[in-house]
Design a protein around this motif. Structure first.
Motif: not given
Length: 270
Positions: A57-72, A230-238
């Motif tokens: 759910r946190d991907q941009a339209p042109d990144e659809n599938g990046f989360a799963h591919l990154l895990e691999h 440090p972590r948790g830098r502000a990101r664009t809310a979906v």
């Protein structure tokens, strides 16, 4: 000590004092990492997990599938050792090391003997923070992910579930298949995947969990050393998806069964 027998064979039931947690502790470190531990007396093993608050759910339209591919890609070697050395390190622990990607999180987890917990934690954090992103590995994993997507499309139950989510959530990222869009995956370059990885490391919440024969203080020390910045830098809310109700009938000729899916809005988990 009692024993229950079912169709899979004997199932050992431990006395209550060996399954009840002695202490369940939670801490938020200065680096933004949340650490949760639950100590179980009488156990010789530890179950570890690193939960990254980043999913499909946190991907941009042109990144659809990046989360799963990154895990691999994170299992294909690190900057400190190649894939073969990484696999040998996992096998030497004698436990299990694995990961999965969902719509709202990516989880790296392992179960090992208590004396190997520190090594397992080091291995899990190495997977997450120091991937090597080899070009040949990326080409291979693109094909692997494409095969997984093809297999999911052949499964009528998976196909129906994905179509149902697309009906109720429309174009919202929560409606996108976790496996991703084939065109986006084919176009994924090493540079873009590295940038995506760096972004989620900087912006995504991280929860470290351990259950078993584990000391909370030691777990916090490991987490402080592994994640120094440090972590948790502000990101664009979906925004939350809108619910689109109604009835839709889909027919698939090769299906041998009828699949009925009913979905409705529900209360928040909070």
């Amino acid at each position: 000590m009692a024993t229950q027998v079912d169709r899979y064979g004997p199932l050992l039931l431990l006395p209550p004092d060996m399954t009840r947690a002695v202490e369940a502790l939670c801490a938020t470190l200065d680096n933004g990492v949340t650490v949760i531990s639950e100590r179980l007396p009488g156990r010789r093993s530890v179950a570890l997990s690193l939960t990254v608050g980043n999913g499909s759910r946190d991907q941009a339209p042109d990144e659809n599938g990046f989360a799963h591919l990154l895990e691999h890609m994170l299992f294909k070697g690190s900057t400190e050792r190649d894939g073969d050395a990484l696999n040998a390190a996992m096998e030497s622990l004698g436990g299990t090391i694995n990961a999965f990607t969902d719509r709202e999180s990516t989880v790296f987890h392992g179960t090992v003997l208590a004396e190997d917990a520190a090594d397992a934690f080091t291995l899990l954090t190495e997977l997450l923070t120091k991937p090597r992103f080899d070009h040949a590995d990326l080409r291979l994993e693109k094909r692997v992910v494409a095969q997984e997507a093809a297999m999911a499309a052949e499964d009528v139950e998976d196909w129906a579930q994905e179509r149902a989510l697309a009906e109720i959530w429309g174009t919202h990222p929560l409606a996108w298949p976790v496996l991703g869009n084939a065109q986006c995956i084919r176009s994924a370059s090493r540079k873009r995947l590295q940038a995506y990885h760096q972004r989620i490391l900087a912006e995504s919440p991280l929860i470290i969990t351990a259950v078993g024969e584990v000391e909370h203080g030691a777990l916090c020390t490991w987490a402080e050393a592994a994640f120094r910045g440090p972590r948790g830098r502000a990101r664009t809310a979906v925004p939350a998806p809108g619910f689109h109700g109604g009835q839709k009938r889909l027919r698939r000729a090769q299906a041998q069964q009828a699949h009925l899916i009913w979905m409705a809005p529900a209360c928040s988990v909070a």
